[in-house]
Design an enzyme around this catalytic site. Structure first.
Site, short mmCIF file in Angstrom:
data_model
loop_
_atom_site.label_atom_id
_atom_site.label_comp_id
_atom_site.label_asym_id
_atom_site.label_seq_id
_atom_site.Cartn_x
_atom_site.Cartn_y
_atom_site.Cartn_z
CG LEU A 108 -1.94 -1.09 1.38
CD1 LEU A 108 -2.70 -0.94 2.70
CD2 LEU A 108 -2.90 -1.12 0.22
N PRO A 109 1.63 1.50 -1.06
CG PRO A 109 2.51 1.62 -3.21
CD PRO A 109 1.77 0.73 -2.28
CG HIS A 110 0.58 5.43 2.23
ND1 HIS A 110 0.88 6.32 3.23
CD2 HIS A 110 1.00 4.22 2.68
CE1 HIS A 110 1.42 5.67 4.26
NE2 HIS A 110 1.53 4.40 3.94
N GLY A 111 1.07 8.49 -0.11
CA GLY A 111 1.70 9.76 0.15
C GLY A 111 0.68 10.88 0.16
#
Length: 161
Positions: free
Chosen positions: A77-80
């Site tokens: 779950l890459p997020h930013g």
């Protein structure tokens, strides 16, 4: 309620609302974690010409440098957060081959949901991540998504979530 308080927008966000078919990929090829982030950055910019791919990549990469967003069960779950982003958006891909992503369970990643939220949406960010983590805990859900043959099947599955 004080004059500064606003109702949480996160309460109304549904996972399916974060995706459009153009931001869904099936059997994406990625040779490394950074290559995956590059491709996700491109997908996240689809349908939003104001999003700069390098800025998106930097946001995802900087978060990943703090620790892997591989949550286990083959999911990352890459997020930013990005200033000026009007609302949360997401991209989802299944991978052509398992990818070592330094996940918490030390198993390779097979599916990835990338999330971007407005810079000032910390509560919303955490709530969406929590919903995604719960969604992907279900073995049947993971199997259905891996078996999907079209982006529309995947979009429909998320829309029902």
């Amino acid at each position: 309620m004080s004059g500064n308080a606003r109702p949480s927008a996160a309460e109304g966000v549904r996972i399916g609302d974060l995706l459009i078919p153009e931001r869904i990929g099936i059997r994406l090829t990625a040779i490394s974690g950074d290559d995956l982030l590059e491709k996700l950055s491109e997908l996240l910019g689809t349908g939003n010409p104001a999003l700069d791919r390098q800025t998106v990549h930097r946001a995802l990469f900087e978060r990943e440098c703090l620790g892997s967003t591989g949550i286990g069960h083959g999911i990352a779950l890459p997020h930013g957060r990005l200033p000026g982003l009007p609302r949360p958006i997401g991209a989802f891909v299944t991978l052509a081959q398992d990818l070592d992503y330094h996940a918490i369970d030390c198993k390779p990643v097979t599916m990835v949901f990338a999330l971007l939220v407005p810079d000032d949406a910390a509560e919303e960010h955490l709530l969406i991540l929590s919903r995604l983590a719960r969604f992907f805990q279900n073995h049947h859900t993971r199997q259905e998504l891996l078996a999907a043959q079209t982006t529309e099947e995947i979009r429909q599955y998320f829309a029902r979530a």
